[in-house]
Design a protein around this motif. Sequence first.
Motif, PDB file in Angstrom:
ATOM      1  N   LEU A  70    -110.180 -71.079  80.329  1.00  0.00           N
ATOM      2  CA  LEU A  70    -110.624 -70.964  78.947  1.00  0.00           C
ATOM      3  C   LEU A  70    -112.127 -71.165  78.893  1.00  0.00           C
ATOM      4  O   LEU A  70    -112.703 -71.902  79.693  1.00  0.00           O
ATOM      5  CB  LEU A  70    -109.930 -72.007  78.060  1.00  0.00           C
ATOM      6  CG  LEU A  70    -108.411 -71.926  77.947  1.00  0.00           C
ATOM      7  CD1 LEU A  70    -107.884 -73.119  77.145  1.00  0.00           C
ATOM      8  CD2 LEU A  70    -107.990 -70.629  77.282  1.00  0.00           C
ATOM      9  N   GLY A  71    -112.767 -70.526  77.948  1.00  0.00           N
ATOM     10  CA  GLY A  71    -114.203 -70.698  77.759  1.00  0.00           C
ATOM     11  C   GLY A  71    -114.554 -70.555  76.298  1.00  0.00           C
ATOM     12  O   GLY A  71    -113.774 -70.043  75.489  1.00  0.00           O
ATOM     13  N   GLY A  72    -115.728 -71.005  75.949  1.00  0.00           N
ATOM     14  CA  GLY A  72    -116.168 -70.884  74.565  1.00  0.00           C
ATOM     15  C   GLY A  72    -117.603 -71.334  74.418  1.00  0.00           C
ATOM     16  O   GLY A  72    -118.139 -72.059  75.261  1.00  0.00           O
ATOM     17  N   SER A  73    -118.239 -70.869  73.362  1.00  0.00           N
ATOM     18  CA  SER A  73    -119.609 -71.269  73.082  1.00  0.00           C
ATOM     19  C   SER A  73    -119.879 -71.139  71.594  1.00  0.00           C
ATOM     20  O   SER A  73    -119.220 -70.356  70.886  1.00  0.00           O
ATOM     21  CB  SER A  73    -120.606 -70.413  73.866  1.00  0.00           C
ATOM     22  OG  SER A  73    -120.546 -69.063  73.429  1.00  0.00           O
ATOM     23  N   LEU A  74    -120.833 -71.911  71.119  1.00  0.00           N
ATOM     24  CA  LEU A  74    -121.278 -71.844  69.727  1.00  0.00           C
ATOM     25  C   LEU A  74    -122.598 -71.087  69.684  1.00  0.00           C
ATOM     26  O   LEU A  74    -123.575 -71.507  70.297  1.00  0.00           O
ATOM     27  CB  LEU A  74    -121.456 -73.256  69.159  1.00  0.00           C
ATOM     28  CG  LEU A  74    -122.017 -73.350  67.740  1.00  0.00           C
ATOM     29  CD1 LEU A  74    -121.015 -72.795  66.732  1.00  0.00           C
ATOM     30  CD2 LEU A  74    -122.359 -74.800  67.404  1.00  0.00           C
ATOM     31  N   ASP A  75    -122.624 -69.955  68.990  1.00  0.00           N
ATOM     32  CA  ASP A  75    -123.837 -69.148  68.911  1.00  0.00           C
ATOM     33  C   ASP A  75    -124.708 -69.531  67.720  1.00  0.00           C
ATOM     34  O   ASP A  75    -125.929 -69.480  67.792  1.00  0.00           O
ATOM     35  CB  ASP A  75    -123.484 -67.666  68.824  1.00  0.00           C
ATOM     36  CG  ASP A  75    -122.837 -67.165  70.107  1.00  0.00           C
ATOM     37  OD1 ASP A  75    -123.157 -67.718  71.169  1.00  0.00           O
ATOM     38  OD2 ASP A  75    -122.010 -66.254  70.040  1.00  0.00           O
ATOM     39  N   ALA A  76    -124.083 -69.900  66.609  1.00  0.00           N
ATOM     40  CA  ALA A  76    -124.849 -70.289  65.424  1.00  0.00           C
ATOM     41  C   ALA A  76    -123.937 -71.025  64.453  1.00  0.00           C
ATOM     42  O   ALA A  76    -122.747 -70.726  64.341  1.00  0.00           O
ATOM     43  CB  ALA A  76    -125.461 -69.073  64.735  1.00  0.00           C
ATOM     44  N   LEU A  77    -124.499 -71.993  63.750  1.00  0.00           N
ATOM     45  CA  LEU A  77    -123.785 -72.732  62.718  1.00  0.00           C
ATOM     46  C   LEU A  77    -124.756 -73.009  61.587  1.00  0.00           C
ATOM     47  O   LEU A  77    -125.816 -73.593  61.796  1.00  0.00           O
ATOM     48  CB  LEU A  77    -123.217 -74.044  63.272  1.00  0.00           C
ATOM     49  CG  LEU A  77    -122.509 -74.952  62.258  1.00  0.00           C
ATOM     50  CD1 LEU A  77    -121.267 -74.253  61.700  1.00  0.00           C
ATOM     51  CD2 LEU A  77    -122.123 -76.278  62.897  1.00  0.00           C
ATOM     52  N   SER A  78    -124.405 -72.571  60.396  1.00  0.00           N
ATOM     53  CA  SER A  78    -125.269 -72.760  59.230  1.00  0.00           C
ATOM     54  C   SER A  78    -124.450 -73.314  58.081  1.00  0.00           C
ATOM     55  O   SER A  78    -123.535 -72.651  57.576  1.00  0.00           O
ATOM     56  CB  SER A  78    -125.923 -71.429  58.830  1.00  0.00           C
ATOM     57  OG  SER A  78    -126.747 -71.607  57.695  1.00  0.00           O
ATOM     58  N   ILE A  79    -124.751 -74.572  57.685  1.00  0.00           N
ATOM     59  CA  ILE A  79    -124.097 -75.219  56.556  1.00  0.00           C
ATOM     60  C   ILE A  79    -125.180 -75.890  55.726  1.00  0.00           C
ATOM     61  O   ILE A  79    -125.717 -76.926  56.117  1.00  0.00           O
ATOM     62  CB  ILE A  79    -123.049 -76.263  57.007  1.00  0.00           C
ATOM     63  CG1 ILE A  79    -121.987 -75.626  57.903  1.00  0.00           C
ATOM     64  CG2 ILE A  79    -122.389 -76.903  55.793  1.00  0.00           C
ATOM     65  CD1 ILE A  79    -120.970 -76.609  58.433  1.00  0.00           C
ATOM     66  N   GLY A  80    -125.506 -75.299  54.605  1.00  0.00           N
ATOM     67  CA  GLY A  80    -126.564 -75.862  53.775  1.00  0.00           C
ATOM     68  C   GLY A  80    -127.887 -75.899  54.517  1.00  0.00           C
ATOM     69  O   GLY A  80    -128.377 -74.880  55.015  1.00  0.00           O
TER      70      GLY A  80
END
Length: 255
Positions: free
Chosen positions: A60-70
């Motif tokens: 399994l693999g995964g990554s966070l490319d962008a997160l925008s909250i407020g």
Amino acid sequence: MNAFSASPASRCTALAALALAVAPLPAAAQERVAQFELGLGVKAAPAYEGSDEYKAGPSLGGSLDALSIGSINIQPGDDLGFGIAPSFRYLSERTASDHKILTGINDVDAAFELGAKVSYRWQGTEVFAAMRRGVTGHDGIVLDLGADAILQPAERTTVRIGPRVSLANEAYMDTYFSVPGTATNLAPYDADGGVKSYGLEMTVRQDLSDTWAIEGSLGYDRLSGQAGDSPIAKAGSRDQGTIGIMLIRKFNLRF
């Protein structure tokens, strides 16, 4: 009657209505965006750390490319500069019933490690540090350090290659590399924390579309320090290789 001849009360009412019309939306109504990737594939790796036997299994693999909250805006993907993202790893169980050389050594349940990764990227290069703690299987801490040269031989092809160093605390090393006096095939050994391994990793990624990608990986690690001196590694191998392939799906969620 024009606006300038209106009564003070009427003018106040009009100004209040105008202020409500142009006021920004409340924080709860602001758009929230999460861009991330999840991958599923197969990988061949040592049956356990220090083993000279290999087995294939799902990865399994995964990554966070962008997160925008407020006002929070995290972009650890392809942007230059600092980035932060989650880090996780899965280790399969280790049982003496499957590996007779480990008879008398406690079995280790399948482990899931969870933590965070901090990186810094400039043109063509990235350095990173990832720290994880065992949630299941063990309660140790692992710190991975690495650097990658990033090449793009074609528009949708990315190649990463660079050195790796892995460190672990005593709790981790004791779980995977200590040998109790009850062992029948290996000499007793008490492993301390320190450098666990060093090596090299290469990945080749081909973006098939804006949504799908495929990635192949090839890695080599040499167990060192307390891990390399363990009878477990000496009975198996200090040289640890991996090869895998993964299909990746990109997600863009607005909530």
